[in-house]
Design a protein around this motif. Structure first.
Motif, mmCIF file in Angstrom:
data_model
loop_
_atom_site.group_PDB
_atom_site.id
_atom_site.type_symbol
_atom_site.label_atom_id
_atom_site.label_comp_id
_atom_site.label_asym_id
_atom_site.label_seq_id
_atom_site.Cartn_x
_atom_site.Cartn_y
_atom_site.Cartn_z
ATOM 1 N N PHE A 185 0.646 -1.164 0.181
ATOM 2 C CA PHE A 185 -0.083 0.179 0.123
ATOM 3 C C PHE A 185 0.945 1.426 -0.029
ATOM 4 O O PHE A 185 0.251 2.337 -0.222
ATOM 5 C CB PHE A 185 -0.993 -0.022 1.243
ATOM 6 N N ALA A 186 2.236 1.063 0.093
ATOM 7 C CA ALA A 186 3.034 2.464 -0.057
ATOM 8 C C ALA A 186 3.340 2.653 -1.265
ATOM 9 O O ALA A 186 3.678 1.786 -2.088
ATOM 10 C CB ALA A 186 4.165 2.200 1.059
ATOM 11 N N LEU A 187 3.400 3.940 -1.513
ATOM 12 C CA LEU A 187 4.009 4.658 -2.690
ATOM 13 C C LEU A 187 5.830 4.321 -2.569
ATOM 14 O O LEU A 187 6.374 4.821 -1.589
ATOM 15 C CB LEU A 187 3.791 6.000 -2.968
ATOM 16 N N THR A 188 6.153 3.596 -3.485
ATOM 17 C CA THR A 188 7.547 3.200 -3.230
ATOM 18 C C THR A 188 8.346 3.256 -4.607
ATOM 19 O O THR A 188 7.950 2.730 -5.505
ATOM 20 C CB THR A 188 7.789 1.659 -2.659
ATOM 21 N N GLU A 189 9.535 3.892 -4.620
ATOM 22 C CA GLU A 189 10.534 4.042 -5.594
ATOM 23 C C GLU A 189 11.285 2.525 -5.683
ATOM 24 O O GLU A 189 11.652 2.045 -4.647
ATOM 25 C CB GLU A 189 11.535 5.082 -5.062
ATOM 26 N N TRP A 190 11.175 2.275 -6.899
ATOM 27 C CA TRP A 190 12.003 0.788 -7.141
ATOM 28 C C TRP A 190 12.718 0.978 -8.338
ATOM 29 O O TRP A 190 12.319 1.278 -9.594
ATOM 30 C CB TRP A 190 10.653 0.017 -7.468
ATOM 31 N N SER A 191 14.102 0.541 -8.171
ATOM 32 C CA SER A 191 14.853 0.349 -9.352
ATOM 33 C C SER A 191 15.555 -0.917 -9.665
ATOM 34 O O SER A 191 15.557 -1.704 -8.612
ATOM 35 C CB SER A 191 16.541 1.268 -8.846
ATOM 36 N N ASP A 192 15.697 -1.353 -10.796
ATOM 37 C CA ASP A 192 16.072 -2.571 -11.235
ATOM 38 C C ASP A 192 17.152 -2.394 -12.567
ATOM 39 O O ASP A 192 17.112 -1.421 -13.202
ATOM 40 C CB ASP A 192 14.853 -3.509 -11.637
ATOM 41 N N ASP A 193 17.860 -3.415 -12.657
ATOM 42 C CA ASP A 193 18.850 -3.355 -13.906
ATOM 43 C C ASP A 193 18.379 -4.194 -15.031
ATOM 44 O O ASP A 193 17.549 -5.404 -14.727
ATOM 45 C CB ASP A 193 20.040 -3.880 -13.462
ATOM 46 N N TYR A 194 18.511 -3.942 -16.109
ATOM 47 C CA TYR A 194 17.986 -4.474 -17.344
ATOM 48 C C TYR A 194 19.026 -4.667 -18.641
ATOM 49 O O TYR A 194 19.978 -3.794 -18.520
ATOM 50 C CB TYR A 194 16.549 -3.709 -17.987
ATOM 51 N N TRP A 250 8.099 3.794 -9.955
ATOM 52 C CA TRP A 250 7.166 3.952 -8.771
ATOM 53 C C TRP A 250 6.117 3.050 -8.521
ATOM 54 O O TRP A 250 5.160 3.117 -9.332
ATOM 55 C CB TRP A 250 6.744 5.585 -8.314
ATOM 56 N N HIS A 251 6.111 2.190 -7.382
ATOM 57 C CA HIS A 251 5.122 1.290 -7.260
ATOM 58 C C HIS A 251 3.943 2.042 -6.437
ATOM 59 O O HIS A 251 4.137 2.778 -5.572
ATOM 60 C CB HIS A 251 5.538 0.091 -6.315
ATOM 61 N N ARG A 252 2.705 1.912 -6.935
ATOM 62 C CA ARG A 252 1.644 2.307 -6.001
ATOM 63 C C ARG A 252 0.416 1.556 -6.274
ATOM 64 O O ARG A 252 0.287 0.614 -7.128
ATOM 65 C CB ARG A 252 1.067 3.715 -6.727
ATOM 66 N N PRO A 253 -0.561 1.253 -5.006
ATOM 67 C CA PRO A 253 -1.527 0.058 -5.163
ATOM 68 C C PRO A 253 -2.523 0.652 -6.169
ATOM 69 O O PRO A 253 -2.638 1.650 -6.464
ATOM 70 C CB PRO A 253 -2.043 0.283 -3.785
ATOM 71 N N LEU A 254 -3.306 -0.346 -6.589
ATOM 72 C CA LEU A 254 -4.348 -0.163 -7.416
ATOM 73 C C LEU A 254 -5.443 0.799 -7.170
ATOM 74 O O LEU A 254 -5.580 1.906 -8.104
ATOM 75 C CB LEU A 254 -4.890 -1.635 -7.737
ATOM 76 N N HIS A 255 -5.879 1.077 -6.168
ATOM 77 C CA HIS A 255 -6.738 2.070 -5.549
ATOM 78 C C HIS A 255 -5.936 3.428 -5.817
ATOM 79 O O HIS A 255 -6.918 4.473 -5.988
ATOM 80 C CB HIS A 255 -7.133 1.625 -4.212
#
Length: 232
Positions: A155-164, A176-181
């Motif tokens: 449920f938290a707005l969260t910064e998310w990094s990944d390597d590709y 940025w992850h955010r929940p559906l609602h």
């Protein structure tokens, strides 16, 4: 390595995007299907990248305008699209260089999840749409972050990094992850009605060799979520 520096890996990303599983055979066909009959419609491609979605919509009769914040991506889009599509370098996080109500549709493919706050961007996209116009968009499915990071707070707005790796070139992307609602609340607050929420199948003509073995007996998997919104 600077995150989200698309100028530094534009060619590699574009080459990978053409025919890979997630873009070429899953997200882009789903966006085109949701757009449906676009003949004669004025469409803004917000975050057009090197232009594959703009090209698909143009080839179906749409009058397409595109923009991207990456100069190198826009250069690649110009090479692909020629003079058929009006292209701009612009940032969705800033005011857009378009008048009020000038588009029938906006498409935004895997863009909004780069922004920590959707309010200003959605307000701008609503502004450039005519009443009754559509915003068709895709973002990371919110369940993916929780599946990969089960210890985190969904449920938290969260910064998310990944390597590709794109066509052999390494890159770091931060979203940025955010929940559906939180997504649906942002849409309604910006003046949109939610018409469709889609968890699409991959394209039926997807080459079997692109599918991991555990997906070859399925028609769909979770990765992105798509929306059709109507401006009011």
């Amino acid at each position: 390595m600077q995150a989200n520096d698309y100028d530094s890996f534009a060619k590699a990303y574009s080459a990978d995007n053409e025919s890979n599983l997630l873009n070429g055979h899953y997200e882009r066909p789903a966006m085109v299907n949701l757009a449906a009959d676009v003949n004669g419609r004025r469409i803004l491609d917000a975050g057009c990248g090197s232009g594959p979605l703009a090209a698909a919509l143009r080839d179906r009769g749409a009058i397409v305008t595109g923009f991207d914040s990456s100069v190198e991506m826009v250069k690649l889009a110009r090479q692909r699209l020629g003079e058929d599509v009006e292209l701009h370098v612009a940032d969705l996080a800033q005011p857009l260089p378009f008048g009020d109500g000038v588009f029938d549709d906006v498409v935004s493919s895997l863009v909004l999840h780069y922004l920590p706050d959707w309010s200003a961007a959605l307000a701008e996209l609503r502004r450039v749409l005519r009443p009754g116009g559509r915003l068709i968009l895709s973002v990371h499915h919110p369940i993916i972050y929780k599946m990969i990071n089960p210890e985190t707070d969904y449920f938290a707005l969260t910064e998310w990094s990944d390597d590709y790796s794109f066509d052999g070139q390494r890159a770091t992307l931060t979203t940025w992850h955010r929940p559906l609602h939180a997504m649906t609340d942002a849409f309604t607050e910006a003046g949109f009605h939610i018409r469709v929420i889609s968890e699409p199948p991959f394209a039926p003509d997807t080459p079997a060799e692109l599918l991991p073995p555990h997906l070859r007996d399925r028609k769909a998997f979770l990765c992105f979520i798509l929306f059709v919104l109507e401006a009011h």
